[in-house]
Design a protein around this motif. Sequence first.
Motif, PDB file in Angstrom:
ATOM      1  N   PRO A 179      86.942  70.326  61.228  1.00 34.04           N
ATOM      2  CA  PRO A 179      87.807  69.537  60.174  1.00 34.04           C
ATOM      3  C   PRO A 179      87.328  68.055  60.265  1.00 34.04           C
ATOM      4  O   PRO A 179      87.138  67.289  59.291  1.00 34.04           O
ATOM      5  CB  PRO A 179      89.103  69.737  60.699  1.00 34.04           C
ATOM      6  CG  PRO A 179      89.196  71.023  61.093  1.00 34.04           C
ATOM      7  CD  PRO A 179      88.075  71.152  61.920  1.00 34.04           C
ATOM      8  N   ALA A 180      87.127  67.769  61.559  1.00 31.59           N
ATOM      9  CA  ALA A 180      86.601  66.318  61.719  1.00 31.59           C
ATOM     10  C   ALA A 180      85.121  66.137  60.780  1.00 31.59           C
ATOM     11  O   ALA A 180      84.926  64.865  60.268  1.00 31.59           O
ATOM     12  CB  ALA A 180      86.475  65.735  63.185  1.00 31.59           C
ATOM     13  N   THR A 181      84.220  66.956  60.972  1.00 30.14           N
ATOM     14  CA  THR A 181      83.222  67.023  60.333  1.00 30.14           C
ATOM     15  C   THR A 181      83.371  66.925  58.795  1.00 30.14           C
ATOM     16  O   THR A 181      82.492  66.064  57.900  1.00 30.14           O
ATOM     17  CB  THR A 181      82.041  68.165  60.600  1.00 30.14           C
ATOM     18  OG1 THR A 181      81.705  67.955  62.071  1.00 30.14           O
ATOM     19  CG2 THR A 181      80.897  67.866  59.813  1.00 30.14           C
ATOM     20  N   VAL A 182      84.234  67.758  58.251  1.00 30.93           N
ATOM     21  CA  VAL A 182      84.656  67.675  56.875  1.00 30.93           C
ATOM     22  C   VAL A 182      85.011  66.115  56.485  1.00 30.93           C
ATOM     23  O   VAL A 182      84.807  65.760  55.328  1.00 30.93           O
ATOM     24  CB  VAL A 182      85.573  68.773  56.367  1.00 30.93           C
ATOM     25  CG1 VAL A 182      86.164  68.641  55.047  1.00 30.93           C
ATOM     26  CG2 VAL A 182      85.066  70.015  56.737  1.00 30.93           C
ATOM     27  N   LYS A 183      85.898  65.700  57.278  1.00 29.94           N
ATOM     28  CA  LYS A 183      86.355  64.268  56.946  1.00 29.94           C
ATOM     29  C   LYS A 183      85.026  63.523  56.804  1.00 29.94           C
ATOM     30  O   LYS A 183      85.108  62.553  55.949  1.00 29.94           O
ATOM     31  CB  LYS A 183      87.162  63.858  58.111  1.00 29.94           C
ATOM     32  CG  LYS A 183      88.020  62.463  57.580  1.00 29.94           C
ATOM     33  CD  LYS A 183      89.109  61.908  58.681  1.00 29.94           C
ATOM     34  CE  LYS A 183      89.690  60.633  58.066  1.00 29.94           C
ATOM     35  NZ  LYS A 183      88.776  59.499  58.156  1.00 29.94           N
ATOM     36  N   ASN A 184      84.328  63.457  57.658  1.00 26.36           N
ATOM     37  CA  ASN A 184      83.304  62.644  57.738  1.00 26.36           C
ATOM     38  C   ASN A 184      82.308  62.894  56.449  1.00 26.36           C
ATOM     39  O   ASN A 184      81.866  61.733  55.929  1.00 26.36           O
ATOM     40  CB  ASN A 184      82.232  62.766  58.881  1.00 26.36           C
ATOM     41  CG  ASN A 184      82.781  62.215  60.311  1.00 26.36           C
ATOM     42  OD1 ASN A 184      83.717  61.417  60.223  1.00 26.36           O
ATOM     43  ND2 ASN A 184      82.481  62.817  61.326  1.00 26.36           N
ATOM     44  N   HIS A 185      82.161  64.176  56.077  1.00 27.97           N
ATOM     45  CA  HIS A 185      81.417  64.379  54.963  1.00 27.97           C
ATOM     46  C   HIS A 185      82.324  63.806  53.571  1.00 27.97           C
ATOM     47  O   HIS A 185      81.634  63.454  52.705  1.00 27.97           O
ATOM     48  CB  HIS A 185      81.060  65.779  54.723  1.00 27.97           C
ATOM     49  CG  HIS A 185      80.076  66.289  55.590  1.00 27.97           C
ATOM     50  ND1 HIS A 185      78.709  65.868  55.447  1.00 27.97           N
ATOM     51  CD2 HIS A 185      80.227  67.463  56.131  1.00 27.97           C
ATOM     52  CE1 HIS A 185      78.087  66.739  56.048  1.00 27.97           C
ATOM     53  NE2 HIS A 185      78.714  67.683  56.800  1.00 27.97           N
ATOM     54  N   LEU A 186      83.712  63.923  53.426  1.00 27.65           N
ATOM     55  CA  LEU A 186      84.244  63.582  52.422  1.00 27.65           C
ATOM     56  C   LEU A 186      84.349  61.894  52.417  1.00 27.65           C
ATOM     57  O   LEU A 186      84.024  61.291  51.249  1.00 27.65           O
ATOM     58  CB  LEU A 186      85.750  64.022  52.569  1.00 27.65           C
ATOM     59  CG  LEU A 186      85.962  65.328  52.252  1.00 27.65           C
ATOM     60  CD1 LEU A 186      87.398  65.724  52.319  1.00 27.65           C
ATOM     61  CD2 LEU A 186      85.662  65.822  50.845  1.00 27.65           C
ATOM     62  N   ASP A 187      84.161  61.181  53.546  1.00 24.78           N
ATOM     63  CA  ASP A 187      84.336  59.813  53.768  1.00 24.78           C
ATOM     64  C   ASP A 187      82.882  59.257  52.853  1.00 24.78           C
ATOM     65  O   ASP A 187      82.752  58.654  52.101  1.00 24.78           O
ATOM     66  CB  ASP A 187      84.253  59.309  55.102  1.00 24.78           C
ATOM     67  CG  ASP A 187      85.634  59.405  55.398  1.00 24.78           C
ATOM     68  OD1 ASP A 187      86.592  59.540  54.780  1.00 24.78           O
ATOM     69  OD2 ASP A 187      85.855  59.160  56.735  1.00 24.78           O
ATOM     70  N   ALA A 188      81.990  60.020  53.347  1.00 20.25           N
ATOM     71  CA  ALA A 188      80.454  59.675  52.690  1.00 20.25           C
ATOM     72  C   ALA A 188      80.355  60.087  51.429  1.00 20.25           C
ATOM     73  O   ALA A 188      79.646  59.180  50.518  1.00 20.25           O
ATOM     74  CB  ALA A 188      79.237  60.513  53.433  1.00 20.25           C
ATOM     75  N   ILE A 189      80.816  60.964  50.727  1.00 20.34           N
ATOM     76  CA  ILE A 189      81.160  61.382  49.314  1.00 20.34           C
ATOM     77  C   ILE A 189      81.845  60.462  48.668  1.00 20.34           C
ATOM     78  O   ILE A 189      81.224  60.032  47.402  1.00 20.34           O
ATOM     79  CB  ILE A 189      81.723  62.941  49.236  1.00 20.34           C
ATOM     80  CG1 ILE A 189      80.767  64.170  49.909  1.00 20.34           C
ATOM     81  CG2 ILE A 189      82.004  63.202  47.651  1.00 20.34           C
ATOM     82  CD1 ILE A 189      81.342  65.364  49.994  1.00 20.34           C
TER      83      ILE A 189
END
Length: 212
Positions: A179-189
């Motif tokens: 989930p932490a990686t998902v959040k990082n991806h979302l922040d970048a998106i």
Amino acid sequence: MNALDDFGLLLVDDHPLFRDGLAMALQNRAPGLRVCAVASADEADVLLADESQVFDLVLLDYRLQGTDGLRAAQRLRSRHCNVSFGLMSGLDDASLPLRVRDAGLVAYLSKALEVDALIEALQQLAAGETVFCEAADTPLSQPNGTAQFGLTTRQLSVLQMLATGATNKVIAQHLGISPATVKNHLDAIFEKMGATNRVQAVVMAQALLSAA
């Protein structure tokens, strides 16, 4: 008890820096995990034939000197049927996960996975599940509604699930990442798309993907 306690992992990769670095990182994050790393399928074959060595999973790199990991895995699997086999790759080849699954292996893991996500995948495998991640993150080249933002393959996958209203936890489980990686991806998106919040990003994603 941690699922990885006394779980035997054999890494096969002919790049010493990646191979030894990954083995060390996994051992540090999961002290109960037994990790051994070798440079070739022939070395793996010798270890697997040694009755004093017990392995639960053999994880091979796709690019091995003189062969590819999928062929090597199939050969080793025919000789050592009591061990599970999986493949790792840094290639952006969307066909690889399906080819690995069709070959009867239990896992396809991208080399782009962070250590925490890899640990999660190994825990799933230790529990008897299969894990097939998508190909490695690379910039998209095909024309579509999102190409203007320069999203990676993984970011596009996250965006597509976001457009359906999926939560971070659901996205993480589907893609085999944390989930932490998902959040990082979302922040970048969000930054690439100029979205200020999740709702705005969902609306933009739905519009872009429907127009693609």
